[in-house]
Write a protein that holds these residues in place. Structure first.
Motif, PDB file in Angstrom:
ATOM      1  N   GLN A   1      87.080  29.952 -66.788  1.00  0.00           N
ATOM      2  CA  GLN A   1      87.529  30.874 -67.839  1.00  0.00           C
ATOM      3  C   GLN A   1      89.052  31.043 -67.864  1.00  0.00           C
ATOM      4  N   GLU A   2      89.720  30.193 -67.103  1.00  0.00           N
ATOM      5  CA  GLU A   2      91.175  30.290 -66.969  1.00  0.00           C
ATOM      6  C   GLU A   2      91.897  29.739 -68.200  1.00  0.00           C
ATOM      7  N   VAL A   3      91.346  28.659 -68.753  1.00  0.00           N
ATOM      8  CA  VAL A   3      92.011  27.972 -69.862  1.00  0.00           C
ATOM      9  C   VAL A   3      91.628  28.617 -71.194  1.00  0.00           C
ATOM     10  N   PRO A   4      92.611  28.816 -72.092  1.00  0.00           N
ATOM     11  CA  PRO A   4      92.292  29.353 -73.420  1.00  0.00           C
ATOM     12  C   PRO A   4      91.232  28.498 -74.126  1.00  0.00           C
ATOM     13  N   ASP A   5      90.262  29.146 -74.720  1.00  0.00           N
ATOM     14  CA  ASP A   5      89.164  28.445 -75.391  1.00  0.00           C
ATOM     15  C   ASP A   5      88.716  29.302 -76.574  1.00  0.00           C
TER      16      ASP A   5
ATOM     17  N   LEU B   1      88.840  35.650 -69.405  1.00  0.00           N
ATOM     18  CA  LEU B   1      87.837  35.359 -70.440  1.00  0.00           C
ATOM     19  C   LEU B   1      88.404  34.446 -71.533  1.00  0.00           C
ATOM     20  N   HIS B   2      89.095  33.413 -71.099  1.00  0.00           N
ATOM     21  CA  HIS B   2      89.641  32.373 -71.994  1.00  0.00           C
ATOM     22  C   HIS B   2      90.785  32.869 -72.882  1.00  0.00           C
ATOM     23  N   GLY B   3      91.356  34.004 -72.548  1.00  0.00           N
ATOM     24  CA  GLY B   3      92.339  34.602 -73.448  1.00  0.00           C
ATOM     25  C   GLY B   3      93.766  34.596 -72.945  1.00  0.00           C
ATOM     26  N   THR B   4      94.525  35.629 -73.374  1.00  0.00           N
ATOM     27  CA  THR B   4      95.972  35.657 -73.191  1.00  0.00           C
ATOM     28  C   THR B   4      96.423  36.271 -71.862  1.00  0.00           C
ATOM     29  N   GLY B   5      95.492  36.831 -71.086  1.00  0.00           N
ATOM     30  CA  GLY B   5      95.889  37.562 -69.884  1.00  0.00           C
ATOM     31  C   GLY B   5      96.225  36.694 -68.690  1.00  0.00           C
ATOM     32  N   ASN B   6      95.788  35.450 -68.695  1.00  0.00           N
ATOM     33  CA  ASN B   6      95.896  34.596 -67.513  1.00  0.00           C
ATOM     34  C   ASN B   6      97.294  34.576 -66.901  1.00  0.00           C
ATOM     35  N   VAL B   7      98.307  34.273 -67.693  1.00  0.00           N
ATOM     36  CA  VAL B   7      99.669  34.137 -67.164  1.00  0.00           C
ATOM     37  C   VAL B   7     100.272  35.484 -66.778  1.00  0.00           C
ATOM     38  N   PRO B   8     100.310  36.484 -67.669  1.00  0.00           N
ATOM     39  CA  PRO B   8     100.969  37.737 -67.289  1.00  0.00           C
ATOM     40  C   PRO B   8     100.265  38.527 -66.193  1.00  0.00           C
ATOM     41  N   VAL B   9      98.934  38.588 -66.207  1.00  0.00           N
ATOM     42  CA  VAL B   9      98.227  39.362 -65.184  1.00  0.00           C
ATOM     43  C   VAL B   9      98.436  38.737 -63.806  1.00  0.00           C
TER      44      VAL B   9
END
Length: 564
Positions: free
Chosen positions: A264-268, A238-246
């Motif tokens: 929704q992958e890129v921070p926005d 959801l455009h947030g901080t979870g993309n890399v660690p999850v």
């Protein structure tokens, strides 16, 4: 009074031109001026949270500086050792987050306190982990969690890695209140702070240690290694901080069929593909659902912007996708963890599962069957973190903690809800039951048949501004004055008032009313601690889903009539 403050901000040399330009633009709007200046943005048990903008009742560099100066004064009072141990600072993807993080560091540095700053976005739970790992004096995270894009916030963590709670938060609040002249707050330039060794950018080693810790929380690592590719997962940060660690955690555990929603992958910071970046609101999953249907995925995971919450949608036997509630997610994880520990003979003698008073009572009979205790806390995961700290000296052992608002935690190296750990556990659990020919919905149905059908409902009513706050307070006062014997014919066996202390559980004072029904279930009413809302929680239990839902609907109509 508020007009004097407005004029001060307009005319003082301390405030920058962008701030003054914004304030000049509202010169004719008396209501807007009042809303921005009638009070200071309150620093409470959740830190600061509010709309971004100029004014004392807004999130901006000046309100952030003031909060940080209060924290700096508190740390200074603890001695030089605490100042040297420093403060870890993290932030999410929101408007102003990096700027607020750096301003916080500048104020700490000006007070001779070291600041450890992440080089970019990090999940809130990693901040908690880092505070403990670095043995820091405190932590700050700039986030407004799942709030709309016009909001930001500021949360303080103490040396145990948990959010600041009483009495410590009261001491910080007192020091903030003592700051009468905001223009006297000093900010050290980053260049000077680096030269003095006070400003430190964290390297990737904390990320690696955090990921290793997350992976250590799964119960069947060998199963994931061998069969992880057989579970099809759709994930959205959801455009947030979870993309890399999850994604990293799932990949390293053995889940190879993980697809991320590309839009929704890129921070926005505007969260432009959703109405609200909140996994509790199912329309946030529209794009993920579309992908899941195309691929026939088994499970959808979605973390909120600071990745401390996770929502789950499961594919049923008919190929339909069903969203689990926060209560159901917590029950499933609790049952899975306890059953796995029992299989290994590893259920601790003094084991405890922790939940909040707004979270389903279905946990009670399940925990009893496994021989573990249930402990209830006030609403807010900080109180669960506080209990984990308490258990270090009482001999109790923390097994799992959850709250209805999609927050879960296993392990004690993080002291806040953790959407990265939860994503790993949900994926593991879904795979484990898939290998047995079951979906998570099948498991939930079995639990309902055994323990009774529990239905939960949450209604949040937005009441903004000064009038909204007065209205919310009026509703709570009105309910306290009424001697309510039943709701829609369902008898109230007892009422817990956590503000007056007239409650069965001995918990800190909080503006919460909980009506407990004869035969099980409850109605709970409280103002939100972070948003201009009054929140109504209903839970009912009966022998069938239909009867349970009928109870909830009747109670809902009765309470909504009262709070109009």
């Amino acid at each position: 009074m508020y007009k004097d403050e407005y004029n001060f901000w307009l005319n003082s040399d301390y405030f920058d031109e962008a701030t003054k330009k914004e304030l000049r633009a509202i010169a004719g709007d008396e209501k807007e001026i009042e809303d921005r200046f009638y009070k200071e943005l309150e620093f409470g048990t959740g830190g600061l949270r509010g709309k971004i903008g100029a004014g004392t009742n807004r999130m901006n560099i000046y309100t952030v500086r003031k909060a940080t100066q209060g924290l700096a004064d508190y740390i200074t009072s603890l001695g030089e050792d605490y100042k040297a141990r420093g403060v870890v600072i993290a932030h999410d993807s929101r408007h102003g987050s990096r700027e607020f993080a750096l301003e916080s560091a500048g104020v700490l540095n000006a007070n001779g306190i070291k600041a450890y700053v992440f080089d970019g976005l990090r999940p809130t739970p990693e901040l908690s982990f880092a505070v403990r790992k670095l043995k820091a004096a405190a932590g700050i995270v700039i986030t407004a969690s799942h709030n709309p894009p016009q909001y930001n916030g500021y949360k303080v963590y103490l040396e145990d890695g948990g959010q600041a709670v009483s009495p410590y938060v009261n001491e910080i609040m007192e020091r903030i209140k003592k700051i009468k002249d905001i223009t006297a707050i000093k900010v050290m330039e980053e260049k000077e702070a680096r030269e003095k060794g006070l400003f430190v950018i964290l390297d990737k080693s904390i990320d690696d240690q955090y990921v290793d810790m997350v992976k250590s929380q799964v119960l069947n690592p060998q199963l994931l290694k061998e069969k992880g590719g057989e579970l099809s997962i759709i994930y959205t940060p959801l455009h947030g901080t979870g993309n890399v660690p999850v994604r990293r955690v799932l990949k390293e555990l053995g889940f190879t069929d993980v697809r991320v929603v590309p839009q929704q992958e890129v921070p926005d910071p505007d969260f432009s593909t959703v109405r609200s970046p909140n996994p509790e609101e199912h329309d946030a999953f529209e794009l993920a659902l579309s992908m899941a249907k195309e691929r026939g995925a088994d499970i959808i995971l979605g973390t909120d912007p600071d990745s401390d919450r996770v929502g789950v949608i499961v594919r049923d036997r008919q190929g339909q996708y069903v969203a689990l509630t926060g209560h159901q997610q917590g029950i499933l994880l609790t049952y899975y963890i306890l059953s796995q520990l029992k299989e290994r003979g590893q259920i601790p003698k003094n084991g405890v599962v922790i939940k909040t008073i707004a979270t389903t009572d279905m946990l009670e009979p399940i925990a009893k069957d496994f021989g573990v205790e249930v402990e209830n806390t006030l609403i807010g995961f900080k109180f669960i973190g506080e209990k984990i700290k308490e258990y270090e000296s009482t001999g109790k052992e923390f097994v799992f903690g959850f709250e209805e608002s999609y927050g879960y935690l296993r392990g004690t190296q993080v002291r806040d809800k953790d959407g990265v750990i939860a994503s790993a556990l949900f994926s593991e659990m879904a795979l484990y039951y898939k290998m047995k020919g079951m979906t998570l919905l099948d498991v939930m149905e079995e639990l309902y048949k055994k323990y009774g059908y529990y239905t939960e409902y949450l209604k949040s009513i937005v009441m903004e501004g000064k009038e909204g706050m007065e209205r919310i307070n009026g509703i709570m006062s009105k309910l306290r004055e009424m001697d309510i014997k039943d709701f829609a014919g369902y008898e109230v066996e007892w009422r817990d008032d956590y503000l007056t202390g007239q409650a069965r559980l001995r918990l800190p004072k909080s503006n919460v009313l909980r009506y407990n029904f004869k035969g099980g279930g409850y109605l709970l009413v409280r103002p939100s601690g972070t948003e201009p809302k009054i929140k109504i929680y209903i839970s009912a239990v009966d022998s069938s889903k239909e009867k349970s839902e009928e109870k909830v609907n009747k109670i809902k109509d009765a309470i909504l009539d009262l709070v109009k």
